[in-house]
Scaffold this motif. Structure first.
Motif, mmCIF file in Angstrom:
data_model
loop_
_atom_site.group_PDB
_atom_site.id
_atom_site.type_symbol
_atom_site.label_atom_id
_atom_site.label_comp_id
_atom_site.label_asym_id
_atom_site.label_seq_id
_atom_site.Cartn_x
_atom_site.Cartn_y
_atom_site.Cartn_z
ATOM 1 N N PHE A 256 -12.776 -2.066 -5.568
ATOM 2 C CA PHE A 256 -11.481 -2.022 -5.452
ATOM 3 C C PHE A 256 -10.580 -1.417 -6.459
ATOM 4 O O PHE A 256 -9.566 -2.142 -7.346
ATOM 5 C CB PHE A 256 -10.074 -2.467 -4.895
ATOM 6 N N THR A 257 -10.833 0.436 -6.665
ATOM 7 C CA THR A 257 -10.247 1.061 -7.793
ATOM 8 C C THR A 257 -8.984 1.758 -7.969
ATOM 9 O O THR A 257 -8.654 1.980 -8.803
ATOM 10 C CB THR A 257 -11.206 1.986 -8.753
ATOM 11 N N ASN A 258 -8.609 1.377 -6.765
ATOM 12 C CA ASN A 258 -7.389 2.580 -6.377
ATOM 13 C C ASN A 258 -6.234 1.402 -5.940
ATOM 14 O O ASN A 258 -5.002 1.936 -5.894
ATOM 15 C CB ASN A 258 -6.822 4.110 -5.226
ATOM 16 N N PHE B 89 -10.727 -7.782 -13.812
ATOM 17 C CA PHE B 89 -11.743 -6.827 -14.035
ATOM 18 C C PHE B 89 -12.734 -6.537 -14.078
ATOM 19 O O PHE B 89 -13.278 -5.356 -14.595
ATOM 20 C CB PHE B 89 -11.400 -7.874 -15.868
ATOM 21 N N PHE B 90 -13.493 -7.358 -13.681
ATOM 22 C CA PHE B 90 -15.354 -6.734 -13.923
ATOM 23 C C PHE B 90 -15.963 -6.773 -12.937
ATOM 24 O O PHE B 90 -16.817 -5.804 -12.359
ATOM 25 C CB PHE B 90 -15.448 -7.583 -14.761
ATOM 26 N N VAL B 91 -14.913 -7.457 -11.191
ATOM 27 C CA VAL B 91 -15.367 -7.917 -10.116
ATOM 28 C C VAL B 91 -14.599 -6.186 -9.168
ATOM 29 O O VAL B 91 -14.757 -5.964 -8.543
ATOM 30 C CB VAL B 91 -16.137 -8.832 -9.820
ATOM 31 N N ILE B 92 -13.648 -7.055 -9.290
ATOM 32 C CA ILE B 92 -12.825 -6.440 -7.661
ATOM 33 C C ILE B 92 -11.816 -5.238 -7.928
ATOM 34 O O ILE B 92 -12.175 -4.255 -7.629
ATOM 35 C CB ILE B 92 -11.787 -7.627 -7.191
ATOM 36 N N THR B 93 -11.324 -5.603 -9.346
ATOM 37 C CA THR B 93 -10.884 -3.720 -9.730
ATOM 38 C C THR B 93 -11.261 -2.865 -10.458
ATOM 39 O O THR B 93 -11.602 -2.135 -11.186
ATOM 40 C CB THR B 93 -9.449 -3.992 -10.588
ATOM 41 N N ARG C 210 -12.074 -0.055 -18.769
ATOM 42 C CA ARG C 210 -11.962 0.898 -19.237
ATOM 43 C C ARG C 210 -10.838 0.153 -20.931
ATOM 44 O O ARG C 210 -9.580 -0.847 -19.570
ATOM 45 C CB ARG C 210 -10.276 1.190 -17.803
ATOM 46 N N LYS C 211 -10.731 1.008 -21.440
ATOM 47 C CA LYS C 211 -9.979 0.061 -22.495
ATOM 48 C C LYS C 211 -8.528 -0.040 -23.158
ATOM 49 O O LYS C 211 -8.258 -0.613 -22.896
ATOM 50 C CB LYS C 211 -10.717 0.844 -24.022
ATOM 51 N N LYS C 212 -8.419 1.204 -22.419
ATOM 52 C CA LYS C 212 -6.776 0.665 -21.881
ATOM 53 C C LYS C 212 -6.416 -0.652 -21.320
ATOM 54 O O LYS C 212 -5.050 -0.624 -21.970
ATOM 55 C CB LYS C 212 -5.842 1.953 -21.715
#
Length: 268
Positions: free
Chosen positions: A2-4, A47-51, A56-58
């Motif tokens: 879910f990236t958005n 951080f590494f699975v869901i989103t 992203r470094k920011k």
């Protein structure tokens, strides 16, 4: 996956995930030392699975690890030490508890060294593990609600998080649960104002971890040197006793009324 998602949606996913992990750990009777890493486990999962924000470094700068926040370190150490020491000293004056020196305590210098070592160890392990989840990740995601609502809601979720461990009999098992549980919830919400304040004021998670560690280590020290004669001692002067609620509550009320925090400082 879910990236958005919006920040509030991310906070909802995080809360659901950390409470599910806590419930599982409670059923399995996982030790408190491991249980307290549940918020960090939930954060890593977010951080590494869901989103997948962790790629992203920011996004890493939003956790508050990049600043020391050293301007509030002394505040974070002294406040829990003074408040807990006063709470236990007052309780020692009652018939319900008395000062006690265990045989294995050793010299004053050995006690001091033990406290320093435990403080440093917990600051970079369990306290940081919890605070990365609560004040590092969740609090900034809730900031759109307004900082006052955000710190109070984060404190409430932090309080509910302890319930499975308490139901398992592995945390605050002394006293009447019908009294201990509400006191714990109230105290954790109040404490959440202090934790949230130092996090937002400095844009750093380290002061929150230091405050958390100073509270836990001071509490452990006071408890070790206290002999309890009645459960009333826990309700009056324990970690979540009425005295601590008044002391932390006074500071929290001052923060809520006087602190001027409109948003998180910009990351740089």
């Amino acid at each position: 996956m879910f990236t958005n998602l919006s920040d509030l949606q991310k906070s909802g996913f995080f809360i659901a995930l950390v409470l599910m992990i806590a419930s599982l750990f409670g059923v399995l009777k996982i030790t408190p030392e491991v249980y307290m890493f549940a918020p960090m486990i939930a954060l890593v999962s977010m951080f590494f699975v869901i989103t997948r924000d962790g790629y992203r470094k920011k996004e890493w700068s939003t956790l508050g690890l990049h600043r020391t926040g050293k301007g509030l370190w002394l505040f974070c150490i002294l406040v829990p030490f003074i408040c807990l020491s006063c709470a236990y000293f007052i309780t020692w004056l009652t018939p319900y508890a008395s000062p006690f020196v265990p045989e294995e305590a050793g010299s004053i210098w050995s006690v001091v060294m033990k406290v320093i070592i435990l403080f440093i160890f917990h600051t970079v392990t369990s306290s940081l593990g919890e605070e990365l989840g609560w004040r590092g990740y969740l609090l900034p995601k809730l900031i759109t609600l307004g900082w006052k609502k955000a710190v109070l809601l984060t404190g409430f979720i932090h309080a509910i998080f302890h319930i499975p461990l308490m139901l398992a009999g592995l945390y605050h098992s002394e006293g009447n649960p019908m009294i201990i549980y509400p006191l714990m919830i109230i105290q954790t919400i109040i404490g959440g104002v202090l934790f949230g304040y130092v996090r937002l004021k400095t844009n750093s998670v380290w002061p929150a971890a230091i405050l958390h560690s100073a509270h836990n280590v001071t509490w452990a020290l006071c408890r070790e040197f206290t002999q309890v004669q009645s459960d009333l001692a826990y309700y009056i002067g324990g970690e979540n006793g009425l005295i601590m609620i008044v002391l932390y509550g006074t500071i929290a009320c001052w923060i809520l009324q006087k602190a001027n925090i409109n948003q998180l400082p910009k990351n740089n």
